[in-house]
Design a protein around this motif. Structure first.
Motif, PDB file in Angstrom:
ATOM      1  N   ASP A   1       0.874  -1.165   0.000  1.00 55.79           N
ATOM      2  CA  ASP A   1       0.000   0.000   0.000  1.00 55.79           C
ATOM      3  C   ASP A   1       0.916   1.221   0.000  1.00 55.79           C
ATOM      4  OD1 ASP A   1      -1.968   1.889   0.401  1.00 55.79           O
ATOM      5  OD2 ASP A   1      -2.303   1.390   2.507  1.00 55.79           O
TER       6      ASP A   1
ATOM      7  N   HIS B   1       1.429   3.956   2.697  1.00 58.36           N
ATOM      8  CA  HIS B   1       1.884   3.489   4.010  1.00 58.36           C
ATOM      9  C   HIS B   1       3.146   2.637   3.907  1.00 58.36           C
ATOM     10  CE1 HIS B   1      -2.528   4.206   4.568  1.00 58.36           C
ATOM     11  NE2 HIS B   1      -2.025   4.933   5.544  1.00 58.36           N
TER      12      HIS B   1
ATOM     13  N   THR C   1      -7.158  -5.896  10.341  1.00 54.43           N
ATOM     14  CA  THR C   1      -8.089  -5.331   9.366  1.00 54.43           C
ATOM     15  C   THR C   1      -8.074  -3.820   9.477  1.00 54.43           C
ATOM     16  OG1 THR C   1      -9.522  -7.280   9.439  1.00 54.43           O
ATOM     17  CG2 THR C   1     -10.484  -5.255   8.590  1.00 54.43           C
ATOM     18  N   ASN C   2      -7.821  -3.158   8.379  1.00 51.52           N
ATOM     19  CA  ASN C   2      -7.810  -1.702   8.351  1.00 51.52           C
ATOM     20  C   ASN C   2      -9.244  -1.193   8.495  1.00 51.52           C
ATOM     21  OD1 ASN C   2      -7.749   1.031   7.628  1.00 51.52           O
ATOM     22  ND2 ASN C   2      -6.068   0.728   6.189  1.00 51.52           N
TER      23      ASN C   2
ATOM     24  N   SER D   1     -10.607   0.875   5.431  1.00 54.78           N
ATOM     25  CA  SER D   1     -10.874   0.243   4.135  1.00 54.78           C
ATOM     26  C   SER D   1     -11.515  -1.134   4.253  1.00 54.78           C
ATOM     27  CB  SER D   1      -9.560   0.092   3.358  1.00 54.78           C
ATOM     28  OG  SER D   1      -8.689  -0.804   4.038  1.00 54.78           O
TER      29      SER D   1
ATOM     30  N   THR E   1      -4.815  -6.373   6.282  1.00 58.17           N
ATOM     31  CA  THR E   1      -3.534  -5.704   6.037  1.00 58.17           C
ATOM     32  C   THR E   1      -2.432  -6.381   6.835  1.00 58.17           C
ATOM     33  OG1 THR E   1      -4.675  -3.594   5.708  1.00 58.17           O
ATOM     34  CG2 THR E   1      -2.314  -3.494   6.156  1.00 58.17           C
TER      35      THR E   1
ATOM     36  N   GLU F   1       3.139  -1.675   4.419  1.00 65.16           N
ATOM     37  CA  GLU F   1       1.853  -2.312   4.644  1.00 65.16           C
ATOM     38  C   GLU F   1       1.412  -2.946   3.332  1.00 65.16           C
ATOM     39  OE1 GLU F   1      -1.147   0.169   6.385  1.00 65.16           O
ATOM     40  OE2 GLU F   1       0.173   0.852   8.007  1.00 65.16           O
TER      41      GLU F   1
END
Length: 197
Positions: free
Chosen positions: A30, A33, A146-147, A150, A154, A190
């Motif tokens: 990502d 990040h 879990t983000n 979104s 992750t 990430e």
């Protein structure tokens, strides 16, 4: 007949489980990040750091702890950023990275070995300035969550190591008294699974 159906069901579940366990997942970084840092020592007394701002990393693994992970990284050498435009331009020139001739640097892992809890020694081929060398770096698998922004699963890794710029024929005109031969590398990232994107 019921016993046969039950037996076939069990075989199907075992087969499906084995297939699923052996299926590799592909993760990609990502970008907002993830960061790729490097640090050199200037004049023997002060550390100066920079980044490559345009890079992509993929990780492929079939194990939950990533103990069989394969990493592939590509960075655009023209994205080098040391916060000083004149220095950036010099590093892009033929004196150092020669970005017009060598627009990318790459790393492809070739092996991974345990080195503690969630820690590994990652070996692979690093190509810079048209020269490929095998290096080993420290890899830290930092976990998974879990983000909440979104809702994507992750995961995160940190890589820490060092190389010698002379091994890659970078900056040969500049002795260690000016710029250290050792270049420290730190990458933080990430990652989300490719099918989540």
């Amino acid at each position: 007949m019921k016993k046969l159906s039950l037996l076939l069901s069990i075989v199907a579940v075992i087969t499906l489980s084995a297939f699923t366990a052996g299926t590799s997942s592909v993760w990609t970084n990502d970008a907002p990040h993830s960061q790729l840092f490097f640090t050199v020592t200037h004049l023997g007394i002060n550390d100066v750091s920079g980044t490559f701002d345009d890079f992509t990393v993929s990780v492929e693994s079939s194990k939950a702890d990533f103990s069989d992970a394969v990493f592939n990284l590509t960075a655009k050498t023209s994205s080098i950023n040391t916060r000083v435009e004149a220095r950036n331009n010099h590093l892009k020139s033929a004196d150092f990275f020669d970005v017009e001739k060598y627009p990318e640097l790459t790393f492809t892992s070739t092996g991974i070995k345990p080195a503690g809890e969630n820690k590994y020694k990652l070996t692979g081929d690093l190509t810079i300035h048209g020269v490929t060398k095998t290096i080993t770096v420290d890899l830290w698998y930092r976990g998974q969550t879990t983000n909440p922004m979104s809702s994507k699963l992750t995961t995160s890794f940190q890589i820490d190591g060092s190389i010698k710029r002379s091994d890659f024929e970078v900056g040969g005109k500049f002795p260690e008294a000016i710029v250290s031969d050792e270049v420290k590398i730190v990458a933080n990232g990430e990652f989300v699974q490719a099918d989540q994107q």
